[in-house]
Scaffold this active site. Structure first.
Site, PDB file in Angstrom:
ATOM      1  N   HIS A  18      34.513  42.183  39.053  1.00  0.00           N
ATOM      2  CA  HIS A  18      34.545  40.986  39.526  1.00  0.00           C
ATOM      3  C   HIS A  18      35.393  40.649  40.660  1.00  0.00           C
ATOM      4  CE1 HIS A  18      33.545  36.487  38.796  1.00  0.00           C
ATOM      5  NE2 HIS A  18      34.753  36.651  39.154  1.00  0.00           N
ATOM      6  N   GLU A  19      36.830  41.099  40.411  1.00  0.00           N
ATOM      7  CA  GLU A  19      37.577  40.547  41.468  1.00  0.00           C
ATOM      8  C   GLU A  19      37.409  41.277  42.663  1.00  0.00           C
ATOM      9  OE1 GLU A  19      39.167  37.808  41.325  1.00  0.00           O
ATOM     10  OE2 GLU A  19      38.961  37.518  39.190  1.00  0.00           O
ATOM     11  N   HIS A  22      35.088  39.679  45.153  1.00  0.00           N
ATOM     12  CA  HIS A  22      35.815  38.727  45.807  1.00  0.00           C
ATOM     13  C   HIS A  22      36.504  39.358  46.987  1.00  0.00           C
ATOM     14  CE1 HIS A  22      34.919  35.442  43.148  1.00  0.00           C
ATOM     15  NE2 HIS A  22      35.493  35.875  42.124  1.00  0.00           N
TER      16      HIS A  22
END
Length: 420
Positions: A18-19, A22
């Site tokens: 997920h990160e 980003h």
């Protein structure tokens, strides 16, 4: 211990992916990413690569990418400050020493008259111990602050989150949940290639021990042509006929090794989840292994689980589900414990489902979540200008506080459910 390891690995993979979404899209947009963190709270482990510090933190309740400009810069250079300046080969300031200047004898000490380290990239001041001549010093775009012996990279405005286009900011935020869906897709695709995937064909799959199908002589791979002279071509049609004929003999016309034969089968009676009686013969849905087939199957599974989770959230919102049915870290841990006992493949499938769940939750239009950020971007697109940063920050702060409160309630419910 195996459950603990499995939980840590699953949590780490979901948050990391997920990160990473980003991080990658933020860096592609030219945003300075100061930290990539797994977990919250005190640092357990960290290392720095290029301009980003990668950390693992104590509390396993999420992660974050700290992008320049999202929070107020921690170091400011104001008029009246005495700072030390160090220069690169081009004569530009590459280090601004904030304190402990005596440890940097090569630094030029000045009293600051004016400083803009975001847009103009200059420091204007008087050099101490020299004639009081006001001088401008050009600051490098790759400059650092030095404070307490630590170097902190300065972020010019064009390296900050707020300087980027609406599309670049949107992609940097949306990429986190997007990566969770992509992870689930690849897990389902891998499982489809290794384990096989279900196909909706009228073919006998794996047989359960002591089932009516095995007792009657049906074999895995038999193609069902008709049941009681009623032609069938899909697995759904086979199941429908079996379920409504509990304890009634059915004549299966099957094809095996190129030859047709009739086999009588009497479904046993069983109770469905709703309490209704149904017929079963102890046969699993047929599977197939194919690289090309595993790809569309993975897309279908990802879509199906996404739809199921969204439907569940809808029922929660409309009151058909209660908050007691939600699970926090403790509930997920206990579920992982059960799944881990069934083998690595089921654990991987569980990871894919959790990844989809994480992606959907983060896309909800709730302040402090990615969906809340995207909601403000949508408002910006409509208004033609961004929402005031301080107002947006206050909304996200309140949202984060409420989320932490909800997590505490859910965690307490989990503890009562499983341990009290």
């Amino acid at each position: 211990m195996n459950t603990v390891i499995a939980f840590i690995i699953i949590f780490g993979v979901l948050v990391f992916v997920h990160e990473l979404g980003h991080l990658v899209f933020a860096k592609r947009a030219g945003i300075l990413c100061r930290e990539f963190a797994i977990g919250f709270g005190p640092k357990v482990f960290s290392f720095k690569k290029q301009e980003t510090v990668y950390t693992i933190r104590l509390l396993p309740i999420g992660g974050f990418v700290r992008m320049a400009g999202e929070d107020p810069e921690v170091i400011e250079v104001k008029p009246g400050y005495h700072v030390g300046l160090m220069f690169d080969a081009k004569g530009e300031v590459n280090k601004v020493v904030i304190n402990n200047k005596d440890k940097y004898p090569d630094a030029k000490i000045i009293e600051v008259e004016y400083a803009d380290l975001e847009r103009e990239l200059i420091i204007r001041g008087y050099e101490l111990n020299e004639e009081e001549t006001l001088k401008d010093y050009k600051v490098s775009k790759e400059s650092y602050f030095v404070m307490d012996g630590q170097e902190i990279q300065n972020a010019p405005f064009d390296r900050q989150f707020g300087s980027k286009t609406l599309m670049q900011r949107t992609l940097a935020i949306f990429a986190g949940p997007m990566m969770n869906f992509i992870l689930a897709f690849f897990i389902f695709a891998f499982l489809g290639m290794v384990q096989g995937y279900y196909i909706n064909e009228a073919v006998i799959g794996e047989l359960a021990p002591d089932g009516a199908a095995q007792a009657s002589g049906l074999q895995q791979g038999d193609k069902v042509l008709a049941i009681n002279d009623e032609s069938v071509s899909t697995w759904e049609e086979v199941v429908k006929i079996i379920q409504v004929n509990a304890n009634e003999e059915l004549l299966f016309l099957i094809e095996r090794d190129g030859q047709s034969m009739n086999i009588p089968v009497t479904p046993k009676s069983d109770k469905a989840e709703n309490g209704e009686e149904r017929g079963v013969i102890g046969v699993f849905m047929p599977t197939e292994k194919s690289f090309l087939g595993a790809i569309p199957n993975a897309a279908t599974e990802t879509y199906t689980w996404t739809k199921e989770i969204i439907t569940g959230l809808g029922k929660l919102i409309t009151g058909q589900f209660s908050i007691d049915m939600l699970s926090g870290p403790v509930g997920i841990y206990k579920s992982t414990e059960v799944v881990a006992e069934s083998g690595i493949f089921l654990l991987m499938r569980w990871t894919a489902v959790l990844s989809i769940n994480l992606g959907i939750i983060n896309l909800l239009p709730i302040p402090a979540l990615d969906g809340g950020r995207l909601m403000f971007f949508a408002a910006e697109a409509v208004r033609g200008k961004p929402i005031d940063r301080h107002k947006e920050g206050l909304v996200h702060f309140i949202g984060f506080a409420l989320l932490m409160l909800l997590m505490l309630v859910v965690t307490w419910n989990d503890i009562q459910k499983f341990f009290l």
